[in-house]
Write an enzyme that holds these catalytic residues in place. Sequence first.
Site, PDB file in Angstrom:
ATOM      1  N   ASP A  46      -9.383 -57.333 -37.412  1.00  0.00           N
ATOM      2  CA  ASP A  46      -8.901 -56.001 -37.045  1.00  0.00           C
ATOM      3  C   ASP A  46      -9.677 -54.921 -37.802  1.00  0.00           C
ATOM      4  OD1 ASP A  46      -7.202 -53.561 -37.013  1.00  0.00           O
ATOM      5  OD2 ASP A  46      -5.746 -54.853 -36.000  1.00  0.00           O
ATOM      6  N   HIS A 100      -1.773 -59.046 -41.770  1.00  0.00           N
ATOM      7  CA  HIS A 100      -1.377 -57.637 -41.738  1.00  0.00           C
ATOM      8  C   HIS A 100      -0.316 -57.427 -40.670  1.00  0.00           C
ATOM      9  CE1 HIS A 100      -3.542 -56.229 -38.025  1.00  0.00           C
ATOM     10  NE2 HIS A 100      -4.263 -57.298 -38.288  1.00  0.00           N
ATOM     11  N   CYS A 103      -0.507 -57.071 -36.358  1.00  0.00           N
ATOM     12  CA  CYS A 103      -1.632 -57.903 -35.903  1.00  0.00           C
ATOM     13  C   CYS A 103      -1.468 -58.235 -34.417  1.00  0.00           C
ATOM     14  CB  CYS A 103      -1.683 -59.191 -36.720  1.00  0.00           C
ATOM     15  SG  CYS A 103      -3.010 -60.318 -36.230  1.00  0.00           S
TER      16      CYS A 103
END
Length: 220
Positions: A46, A100, A103
């Site tokens: 990401d 995270h 996600c």
Amino acid sequence: MTTASIEELFANNRTWAARMEHERPGFFTRLLAQQQPRFMWIGCSDSRVPANQIAGLEPGEVFVHRNVANVVVHTDLNCLSTVQYAVDQLRVEHLMVVGHYGCGGVRAALDGTRVGLADNWLRHVQDVRDRHRDVLEMLPAAWRYDALCELNAITQVLHLAQTTVLLDAWARGQKVTLHGWCYGLKDGLIHNLHMTVDGPQGLDVAYRAAVARVAAKRRE
């Protein structure tokens, strides 16, 4: 938010390089001379989760491997080769698996959404979902997404600890500690998932305790 053009990326790079050399003369010469990071970061691809900036580390201070949903798979030679180089050659002291919240890969795995070729990769996260279905189903629906992000990071630490690279390192007495973390996009903070191991002893106990914390966590 405006997306920069390719030409702007080159211009930004020249500006950054000139600023670094002005502010810290010899920076690039010193960087070229050695790479001795103490840390390795295994994170998600990401674009909102840049390892150096999040941890406040300079170039050369963290060795990084990233893939969709920060997965550690025993057949992924890309990941394992990077880990092996970090442990055996760079002698890193800490390896962090960092998930995270927010996600997209974890969301797709949770909902069973088809995204394309990556569905085959995300099967690994679906395996985490299925393994901990009892934990997820006991939580309110609004909390399950964040919980699976945490459970996935915790499980990938378990997988990392079971690799031959880490087992061999620990067997020869090398000090390497593994950590499971989760990063919050909404506040920029790293959350410790308390999945920390420095050897194969007690691995299952640490894993079960970390999973239990996810289940018992008070969320807003």
